[in-house]
Design a protein around this motif. Structure first.
Motif, PDB file in Angstrom:
ATOM      1  N   GLU A  73       0.834  -1.204   0.000  1.00 50.83           N
ATOM      2  CA  GLU A  73       0.000   0.000   0.000  1.00 50.83           C
ATOM      3  C   GLU A  73       0.866   1.251   0.000  1.00 50.83           C
ATOM      4  N   ALA A  74       1.916   1.250   0.808  1.00 48.37           N
ATOM      5  CA  ALA A  74       2.789   2.421   0.894  1.00 48.37           C
ATOM      6  C   ALA A  74       3.505   2.691  -0.420  1.00 48.37           C
ATOM      7  N   ALA A  75       3.769   1.627  -1.197  1.00 45.91           N
ATOM      8  CA  ALA A  75       4.495   1.779  -2.456  1.00 45.91           C
ATOM      9  C   ALA A  75       3.607   2.246  -3.601  1.00 45.91           C
ATOM     10  N   ARG A  76       2.330   2.516  -3.341  1.00 40.11           N
ATOM     11  CA  ARG A  76       1.446   3.020  -4.400  1.00 40.11           C
ATOM     12  C   ARG A  76       1.680   4.494  -4.687  1.00 40.11           C
ATOM     13  N   GLY A  77       2.362   5.187  -3.799  1.00 39.86           N
ATOM     14  CA  GLY A  77       2.644   6.606  -3.972  1.00 39.86           C
ATOM     15  C   GLY A  77       4.136   6.850  -4.089  1.00 39.86           C
ATOM     16  N   LEU A 125      12.166  -7.828   0.467  1.00 37.43           N
ATOM     17  CA  LEU A 125      10.780  -7.379   0.603  1.00 37.43           C
ATOM     18  C   LEU A 125      10.290  -6.908  -0.755  1.00 37.43           C
ATOM     19  N   ARG A 126       9.205  -7.476  -1.227  1.00 38.62           N
ATOM     20  CA  ARG A 126       8.619  -7.074  -2.501  1.00 38.62           C
ATOM     21  C   ARG A 126       7.571  -6.000  -2.256  1.00 38.62           C
ATOM     22  N   LEU A 127       7.785  -4.826  -2.858  1.00 34.26           N
ATOM     23  CA  LEU A 127       6.854  -3.708  -2.697  1.00 34.26           C
ATOM     24  C   LEU A 127       5.892  -3.584  -3.867  1.00 34.26           C
ATOM     25  N   GLY A 128       6.289  -4.080  -5.022  1.00 34.23           N
ATOM     26  CA  GLY A 128       5.481  -3.986  -6.226  1.00 34.23           C
ATOM     27  C   GLY A 128       6.206  -4.700  -7.347  1.00 34.23           C
ATOM     28  N   PRO A 129       5.650  -4.687  -8.572  1.00 37.99           N
ATOM     29  CA  PRO A 129       6.310  -5.373  -9.697  1.00 37.99           C
ATOM     30  C   PRO A 129       7.700  -4.797  -9.964  1.00 37.99           C
TER      31      PRO A 129
END
Length: 263
Positions: free
Chosen positions: A76-80, A157-161
């Protein structure tokens, strides 16, 4: 055939944009370390890097309710906008100006990653009270809710693609981290704090390391993966892998060992 690694400077000055999909990388402030005066005094500050999701815009900065599980909270934090290191407190105005130049306000930043706990890398955390914080291995949500996550050298830790946080111990001890961003126009970019002080630091990084053995291993992992490295105190640089012919005298790698095969 052995894989030989060399590096070369990346042209351009900060702010330096590396476009990508789904994340672009912007080096907002370029770190430095310069002798000053007599004795061993050094004037220094750390690099600051912004990771921007392609789909992000100021209108999309609505914050969701805080989850209680680290994996979901990190995603969620990595969406911004994600900030990697914040420089020292003396760079406050320069940092605010660099963010504004990218259309990002401090309140837009949803995640700050501090590569390690030295003052020239996390001196402006107070500008981002609404962001989740991952400083070394400590992850907390706004307000100070700390969540365990299990980060380790074999478990990023995977934050996104194509967006990961790696454990890269050595410089500041056992809990340093780096951020990997794949899929940019220049390939895989790694923002590494002081795992690399700068391009060409082979003879000097050891004196600044709390665990040179661990850091040497971290440096080899980074060199085996990154196409571009954003170091803690210098300009970004490319990593170029070349094939060497057999039957020749073994070349030396960047850290003085026999060259490593990078498949």
């Amino acid at each position: 055939m052995s894989g030989l690694v060399r590096t070369e400077p990346l042209p351009g000055e900060a702010p330096l944009l590396v476009p990508g999909d789904p994340y672009s990388v912007v080096v907002l402030l370029q770190g430095y370390a310069e002798p000053e005066g007599v004795g061993d005094a050094v004037r220094a500050d750390g690099s600051v890097t912004l990771v921007l999701p392609r789909a992000w815009g100021p209108a999309s900065s609505h914050r969701e309710p805080q989850p209680y599980e680290a994996k979901t909270a990190l995603e969620e934090a990595a969406r911004g906008p994600i900030l990697v290191d914040t420089a020292g407190p003396w760079a406050r105005e320069a940092l605010l100006g660099a963010l504004a130049g990218q259309g990002v306000a401090p309140g837009d930043v949803t995640l700050v990653v501090g590569t390690h706990g030295h003052s020239d890398h996390i001196g402006n955390l107070g500008l981002f009270p609404g962001a989740a914080l991952l400083v070394s291995h400590d992850f907390c949500l706004p307000g100070g809710r700390y969540l365990p996550h299990g980060l380790g050298e074999e478990r990023p830790l995977r934050l996104g693609p194509g967006l990961e946080v790696w454990a890269t111990p050595g410089h500041g001890g056992q809990r340093d981290v780096s951020v990997l961003v794949a899929g940019t126009a220049l390939g895989t970019v790694m923002v590494v704090g002081d795992v690399f002080e700068r391009d060409g630091d082979e003879g000097s990084w050891q004196a600044l390391s709390e665990d040179p053995v661990a850091q040497k291993h971290s440096r080899k992992r980074v060199l085996g993966t990154a196409d571009v490295i954003v170091p803690g105190h210098g300009a970004p640089f490319r990593v170029i892998r070349e094939a060497s012919a057999p039957e020749t005298e073994p070349a030396r790698s960047r850290d003085g060992e026999e060259p490593t095969v990078h498949g």
